[in-house]
Design a protein around this motif. Structure first.
Motif, PDB file in Angstrom:
ATOM      1  N   THR A  52       0.821  -1.202   0.000  1.00  0.00           N
ATOM      2  CA  THR A  52       0.000   0.000   0.000  1.00  0.00           C
ATOM      3  C   THR A  52       0.858   1.257   0.000  1.00  0.00           C
ATOM      4  OG1 THR A  52      -1.731  -1.178   1.206  1.00  0.00           O
ATOM      5  CG2 THR A  52      -1.830   1.220   1.230  1.00  0.00           C
ATOM      6  N   ALA A  53       1.864   1.282   0.859  1.00  0.00           N
ATOM      7  CA  ALA A  53       2.745   2.450   0.922  1.00  0.00           C
ATOM      8  C   ALA A  53       3.523   2.622  -0.376  1.00  0.00           C
ATOM      9  CB  ALA A  53       3.702   2.320   2.101  1.00  0.00           C
ATOM     10  N   ALA A  54       4.004   1.533  -0.965  1.00  0.00           N
ATOM     11  CA  ALA A  54       4.752   1.619  -2.222  1.00  0.00           C
ATOM     12  C   ALA A  54       3.874   2.150  -3.345  1.00  0.00           C
ATOM     13  CB  ALA A  54       5.314   0.254  -2.586  1.00  0.00           C
ATOM     14  N   ALA A  55       2.628   1.684  -3.412  1.00  0.00           N
ATOM     15  CA  ALA A  55       1.724   2.158  -4.454  1.00  0.00           C
ATOM     16  C   ALA A  55       1.387   3.634  -4.261  1.00  0.00           C
ATOM     17  CB  ALA A  55       0.453   1.318  -4.458  1.00  0.00           C
ATOM     18  N   THR A  56       1.235   4.056  -3.026  1.00  0.00           N
ATOM     19  CA  THR A  56       0.938   5.459  -2.761  1.00  0.00           C
ATOM     20  C   THR A  56       2.122   6.353  -3.129  1.00  0.00           C
ATOM     21  OG1 THR A  56      -0.549   4.832  -0.964  1.00  0.00           O
ATOM     22  CG2 THR A  56       0.234   7.101  -0.980  1.00  0.00           C
ATOM     23  N   ILE A  57       3.304   5.928  -2.798  1.00  0.00           N
ATOM     24  CA  ILE A  57       4.494   6.705  -3.140  1.00  0.00           C
ATOM     25  C   ILE A  57       4.659   6.787  -4.656  1.00  0.00           C
ATOM     26  CG2 ILE A  57       7.015   6.721  -3.030  1.00  0.00           C
ATOM     27  CD1 ILE A  57       6.694   5.553  -0.174  1.00  0.00           C
ATOM     28  N   ALA A  58       4.432   5.666  -5.349  1.00  0.00           N
ATOM     29  CA  ALA A  58       4.545   5.667  -6.807  1.00  0.00           C
ATOM     30  C   ALA A  58       3.485   6.570  -7.437  1.00  0.00           C
ATOM     31  CB  ALA A  58       4.426   4.246  -7.347  1.00  0.00           C
ATOM     32  N   GLY A  59       2.269   6.524  -6.906  1.00  0.00           N
ATOM     33  CA  GLY A  59       1.206   7.378  -7.431  1.00  0.00           C
ATOM     34  C   GLY A  59       1.473   8.851  -7.182  1.00  0.00           C
ATOM     35  N   THR A  60       2.014   9.179  -6.032  1.00  0.00           N
ATOM     36  CA  THR A  60       2.343  10.570  -5.723  1.00  0.00           C
ATOM     37  C   THR A  60       3.505  11.042  -6.591  1.00  0.00           C
ATOM     38  OG1 THR A  60       1.597  10.244  -3.452  1.00  0.00           O
ATOM     39  CG2 THR A  60       2.972  12.162  -3.874  1.00  0.00           C
ATOM     40  N   ALA A  61       4.447  10.172  -6.894  1.00  0.00           N
ATOM     41  CA  ALA A  61       5.564  10.547  -7.755  1.00  0.00           C
ATOM     42  C   ALA A  61       5.089  10.809  -9.185  1.00  0.00           C
ATOM     43  CB  ALA A  61       6.620   9.444  -7.749  1.00  0.00           C
ATOM     44  N   ARG A  62       4.095  10.067  -9.633  1.00  0.00           N
ATOM     45  CA  ARG A  62       3.571  10.278 -10.984  1.00  0.00           C
ATOM     46  C   ARG A  62       2.733  11.542 -11.081  1.00  0.00           C
ATOM     47  NH1 ARG A  62       1.705   4.255 -11.493  1.00  0.00           N
ATOM     48  NH2 ARG A  62       3.668   3.302 -12.124  1.00  0.00           N
ATOM     49  N   ASN A  63       1.925  11.791 -10.046  1.00  0.00           N
ATOM     50  CA  ASN A  63       1.032  12.952 -10.080  1.00  0.00           C
ATOM     51  C   ASN A  63       1.028  13.599  -8.693  1.00  0.00           C
ATOM     52  OD1 ASN A  63      -0.916  14.831 -10.573  1.00  0.00           O
ATOM     53  ND2 ASN A  63      -2.485  13.361 -11.250  1.00  0.00           N
ATOM     54  N   LEU A  66      -2.221  14.853  -6.742  1.00  0.00           N
ATOM     55  CA  LEU A  66      -3.151  13.929  -6.085  1.00  0.00           C
ATOM     56  C   LEU A  66      -2.590  13.356  -4.785  1.00  0.00           C
ATOM     57  CD1 LEU A  66      -4.599  11.864  -9.067  1.00  0.00           C
ATOM     58  CD2 LEU A  66      -5.727  13.622  -7.719  1.00  0.00           C
ATOM     59  N   GLY A  67      -1.490  13.892  -4.312  1.00  0.00           N
ATOM     60  CA  GLY A  67      -0.840  13.351  -3.119  1.00  0.00           C
ATOM     61  C   GLY A  67      -1.751  13.293  -1.907  1.00  0.00           C
ATOM     62  N   GLY A  68      -2.533  14.342  -1.681  1.00  0.00           N
ATOM     63  CA  GLY A  68      -3.430  14.376  -0.523  1.00  0.00           C
ATOM     64  C   GLY A  68      -4.513  13.314  -0.583  1.00  0.00           C
ATOM     65  N   LYS A  69      -5.137  13.176  -1.773  1.00  0.00           N
ATOM     66  CA  LYS A  69      -6.183  12.149  -1.932  1.00  0.00           C
ATOM     67  C   LYS A  69      -5.603  10.752  -1.777  1.00  0.00           C
ATOM     68  CE  LYS A  69      -9.907  13.967  -4.698  1.00  0.00           C
ATOM     69  NZ  LYS A  69     -10.630  13.886  -5.965  1.00  0.00           N
ATOM     70  N   LEU A  70      -4.442  10.546  -2.370  1.00  0.00           N
ATOM     71  CA  LEU A  70      -3.818   9.227  -2.263  1.00  0.00           C
ATOM     72  C   LEU A  70      -3.440   8.907  -0.820  1.00  0.00           C
ATOM     73  CD1 LEU A  70      -1.519   9.177  -5.419  1.00  0.00           C
ATOM     74  CD2 LEU A  70      -3.628   7.904  -5.053  1.00  0.00           C
ATOM     75  N   MET A  71      -2.972   9.913  -0.100  1.00  0.00           N
ATOM     76  CA  MET A  71      -2.571   9.696   1.289  1.00  0.00           C
ATOM     77  C   MET A  71      -3.790   9.338   2.151  1.00  0.00           C
ATOM     78  SD  MET A  71       0.354   9.625   2.717  1.00  0.00           S
ATOM     79  CE  MET A  71       1.544  10.818   2.215  1.00  0.00           C
ATOM     80  N   THR A  72      -4.896  10.028   1.911  1.00  0.00           N
ATOM     81  CA  THR A  72      -6.117   9.720   2.664  1.00  0.00           C
ATOM     82  C   THR A  72      -6.587   8.292   2.384  1.00  0.00           C
ATOM     83  OG1 THR A  72      -6.772  12.030   2.544  1.00  0.00           O
ATOM     84  CG2 THR A  72      -8.499  10.442   3.067  1.00  0.00           C
ATOM     85  N   THR A  73      -6.583   7.923   1.107  1.00  0.00           N
ATOM     86  CA  THR A  73      -6.986   6.566   0.740  1.00  0.00           C
ATOM     87  C   THR A  73      -6.037   5.538   1.339  1.00  0.00           C
ATOM     88  OG1 THR A  73      -7.871   7.452  -1.318  1.00  0.00           O
ATOM     89  CG2 THR A  73      -7.540   5.076  -1.205  1.00  0.00           C
ATOM     90  N   MET A  74      -4.746   5.865   1.384  1.00  0.00           N
ATOM     91  CA  MET A  74      -3.772   4.938   1.958  1.00  0.00           C
ATOM     92  C   MET A  74      -4.038   4.721   3.446  1.00  0.00           C
ATOM     93  SD  MET A  74       0.366   5.169   2.399  1.00  0.00           S
ATOM     94  CE  MET A  74       0.280   6.250   3.810  1.00  0.00           C
ATOM     95  N   PHE A  75      -4.338   5.801   4.170  1.00  0.00           N
ATOM     96  CA  PHE A  75      -4.583   5.644   5.602  1.00  0.00           C
ATOM     97  C   PHE A  75      -5.832   4.810   5.872  1.00  0.00           C
ATOM     98  CE2 PHE A  75      -1.967   9.639   6.297  1.00  0.00           C
ATOM     99  CZ  PHE A  75      -0.877   8.930   6.732  1.00  0.00           C
TER     100      PHE A  75
END
Length: 102
Positions: A52-63, A66-75
């Protein structure tokens, strides 16, 4: 792999070395099952959290936008994963202290 098999055989030896009474053998098996079950649950939870953390970091690096939305979904996902590990802990505690098979 050989070390794990040897460790499991050692634990089984402790379980069989218990008193011949059915209650003592059942208690030994309950301890063994609780330890193995909780260990597997923690291992699975750790792998899931890492993915989960790896996918969130990869998604934040791409865009980065969307870091905030991805972080909320990750938590939220991490809370659900951790809840399953806590459920395994509760079942292990029931098997140890309020054994329904005794």
């Amino acid at each position: 792999m050989k070390k794990i098999v040897l460790l499991m055989l050692a634990f089984a030896g402790f379980a069989f070395a218990a008193d011949a009474a059915a209650g003592e053998t059942l208690k030994a098996y309950s301890v063994l099952a609780a330890g193995v079950g909780l260990g597997l649950a923690a291992l699975g939870g750790a792998i899931g959290m890492g993915n989960t953390a790896a996918a969130t970091i990869a998604g934040t690096a791409r865009n980065p936008g969307l870091g905030g939305k991805l972080m909320t979904t990750m938590f939220i996902a991490l809370a659900m994963i951790e809840a399953q590990v806590i459920y395994a802990l509760v079942i292990a505690m029931i098997a140890l202290y309020a054994n329904p098979f005794m």
